[in-house]
Design a protein around this motif. Structure first.
Motif, PDB file in Angstrom:
ATOM      1  N   PHE A  67       0.835  -1.206   0.000  1.00  0.00           N
ATOM      2  CA  PHE A  67       0.000   0.000   0.000  1.00  0.00           C
ATOM      3  C   PHE A  67       0.873   1.260   0.000  1.00  0.00           C
ATOM      4  O   PHE A  67       0.551   2.243  -0.675  1.00  0.00           O
ATOM      5  CB  PHE A  67      -0.914   0.002   1.221  1.00  0.00           C
ATOM      6  N   VAL A  68       1.979   1.216   0.744  1.00  0.00           N
ATOM      7  CA  VAL A  68       2.880   2.383   0.793  1.00  0.00           C
ATOM      8  C   VAL A  68       3.509   2.620  -0.575  1.00  0.00           C
ATOM      9  O   VAL A  68       3.638   3.765  -1.032  1.00  0.00           O
ATOM     10  CB  VAL A  68       3.966   2.170   1.865  1.00  0.00           C
ATOM     11  N   VAL A  69       3.907   1.536  -1.248  1.00  0.00           N
ATOM     12  CA  VAL A  69       4.474   1.674  -2.592  1.00  0.00           C
ATOM     13  C   VAL A  69       3.460   2.325  -3.525  1.00  0.00           C
ATOM     14  O   VAL A  69       3.790   3.259  -4.273  1.00  0.00           O
ATOM     15  CB  VAL A  69       4.889   0.290  -3.144  1.00  0.00           C
ATOM     16  N   ALA A  70       2.221   1.846  -3.479  1.00  0.00           N
ATOM     17  CA  ALA A  70       1.177   2.414  -4.334  1.00  0.00           C
ATOM     18  C   ALA A  70       0.893   3.872  -3.951  1.00  0.00           C
ATOM     19  O   ALA A  70       0.689   4.723  -4.833  1.00  0.00           O
ATOM     20  CB  ALA A  70      -0.098   1.579  -4.230  1.00  0.00           C
ATOM     21  N   ALA A  71       0.897   4.162  -2.648  1.00  0.00           N
ATOM     22  CA  ALA A  71       0.614   5.532  -2.195  1.00  0.00           C
ATOM     23  C   ALA A  71       1.701   6.500  -2.667  1.00  0.00           C
ATOM     24  O   ALA A  71       1.400   7.625  -3.091  1.00  0.00           O
ATOM     25  CB  ALA A  71       0.504   5.557  -0.669  1.00  0.00           C
ATOM     26  N   VAL A  72       2.944   6.072  -2.591  1.00  0.00           N
ATOM     27  CA  VAL A  72       4.043   6.928  -3.074  1.00  0.00           C
ATOM     28  C   VAL A  72       3.893   7.176  -4.577  1.00  0.00           C
ATOM     29  O   VAL A  72       4.061   8.300  -5.071  1.00  0.00           O
ATOM     30  CB  VAL A  72       5.404   6.267  -2.767  1.00  0.00           C
ATOM     31  N   THR A  73       3.529   6.120  -5.301  1.00  0.00           N
ATOM     32  CA  THR A  73       3.379   6.257  -6.754  1.00  0.00           C
ATOM     33  C   THR A  73       2.264   7.235  -7.114  1.00  0.00           C
ATOM     34  O   THR A  73       2.461   8.132  -7.948  1.00  0.00           O
ATOM     35  CB  THR A  73       3.067   4.881  -7.387  1.00  0.00           C
ATOM     36  N   GLN A 106      -1.835  -4.409  -9.860  1.00  0.00           N
ATOM     37  CA  GLN A 106      -0.754  -5.103 -10.577  1.00  0.00           C
ATOM     38  C   GLN A 106       0.398  -5.505  -9.663  1.00  0.00           C
ATOM     39  O   GLN A 106       1.180  -6.400  -9.990  1.00  0.00           O
ATOM     40  CB  GLN A 106      -0.220  -4.211 -11.711  1.00  0.00           C
ATOM     41  N   ILE A 107       0.542  -4.832  -8.520  1.00  0.00           N
ATOM     42  CA  ILE A 107       1.601  -5.222  -7.578  1.00  0.00           C
ATOM     43  C   ILE A 107       1.019  -5.942  -6.365  1.00  0.00           C
ATOM     44  O   ILE A 107       1.724  -6.197  -5.394  1.00  0.00           O
ATOM     45  CB  ILE A 107       2.444  -4.006  -7.126  1.00  0.00           C
ATOM     46  N   GLY A 108      -0.294  -6.218  -6.420  1.00  0.00           N
ATOM     47  CA  GLY A 108      -0.902  -7.013  -5.356  1.00  0.00           C
ATOM     48  C   GLY A 108      -1.634  -6.237  -4.290  1.00  0.00           C
ATOM     49  O   GLY A 108      -2.028  -6.826  -3.273  1.00  0.00           O
ATOM     50  N   VAL A 109      -1.836  -4.951  -4.481  1.00  0.00           N
ATOM     51  CA  VAL A 109      -2.624  -4.169  -3.511  1.00  0.00           C
ATOM     52  C   VAL A 109      -4.086  -4.613  -3.624  1.00  0.00           C
ATOM     53  O   VAL A 109      -4.652  -4.659  -4.724  1.00  0.00           O
ATOM     54  CB  VAL A 109      -2.500  -2.656  -3.793  1.00  0.00           C
ATOM     55  N   VAL A 110      -4.684  -4.930  -2.492  1.00  0.00           N
ATOM     56  CA  VAL A 110      -6.063  -5.445  -2.503  1.00  0.00           C
ATOM     57  C   VAL A 110      -7.033  -4.268  -2.567  1.00  0.00           C
ATOM     58  O   VAL A 110      -7.601  -3.841  -1.571  1.00  0.00           O
ATOM     59  CB  VAL A 110      -6.337  -6.316  -1.262  1.00  0.00           C
TER      60      VAL A 110
END
Length: 231
Positions: free
Chosen positions: A97-103, A174-178
């Motif tokens: 989730f943090v990776v997606a949030a940063v993106t 795509q990176i597995g964030v639900v």
């Protein structure tokens, strides 16, 4: 297809599945909100940086220009994957989730930065010169002179971007964030038809984005007369 949906519905509408979808909707909302709020602050900082003058701040201006041009032109999925592998390379155990949030923050900052910069640049030059004559600093000029006039121009396109952005967060699956799209795939893999699985996800996306779109449209209609008066 309709008969199949009706037949599947009792097995689909279980407490577990509904909670699963609700949690995914909250994740989509959280990603969207982080992108919009933090991205707006980042965009404002980028826009103000690009309005600065002086040779000492040239590196910062170039950095802001490079950041904006890069993340506006690189596809969302490519940025997401780059962030994903960059975090992996650090060896840190960072939640997806943090990776997606940063993106989403990086991408939203780049787009909203251009929207804010366009609104600030639309303020008549005389206003900037008057503020300079009163010895206002750049921060004071933006806060007290430019931004109160520019926000009428900034908000409508910003809301249009927010609505589009909610849909783009689907790529976080795509990176597995639900999030919602991820849940649609899971339900489809559990044997439910694609029409029912993704149809339910479509309804939730609509329920999230439509009120925001209507609010943006009402805001734009409300601001239009004031823009006309200001012309």
């Amino acid at each position: 297809m309709l008969s199949q949906i009706i037949e599947e519905w009792p097995r689909f509408a279980t407490y577990y599945n509904l909670v699963f979808i609700a949690k995914a909707a909250l994740t989509t909302l959280a990603l969207s909100a982080l992108g919009c709020v933090v991205g707006s602050l980042l965009g404002l900082a980028l826009a103000v940086t690009r309005l600065t003058h002086g040779r000492a701040l040239l590196p910062l201006r170039l950095l802001a220009i490079g950041f904006t041009e890069l993340f506006r032109r690189v596809p969302f999925l490519v940025t997401l994957m780059l962030c994903f592998f960059a975090f992996q390379a650090t060896g840190a155990d960072v939640p997806l989730f943090v990776v997606a949030a940063v993106t989403v923050t990086l991408i939203a900052g780049a787009f909203l930065g251009e929207i804010v910069r366009g609104g600030l640049n639309a303020v008549h030059r005389n206003q900037w010169e008057a503020a300079a004559a009163m010895n206002f600093s750049l921060t004071e000029t933006i806060r007290y002179v430019a931004l109160p006039q520019a926000w009428r121009l900034i908000l409508p396109p910003a809301f249009g971007f927010f609505v589009m952005f909610i849909k783009d967060t689907a790529l976080a699956s795509q990176i597995g964030v639900v999030e919602l799209t991820f849940v649609g795939k899971v339900l489809n893999n559990k044997g439910f038809s694609a029409a029912l699985s993704f149809g339910a996800i479509l309804v939730v996306y609509f329920a999230i984005s439509y009120p925001l779109a209507r609010f943006g449209a009402r805001l734009e209609a409300r601001l239009a007369p004031s823009r006309h008066r200001g012309a």
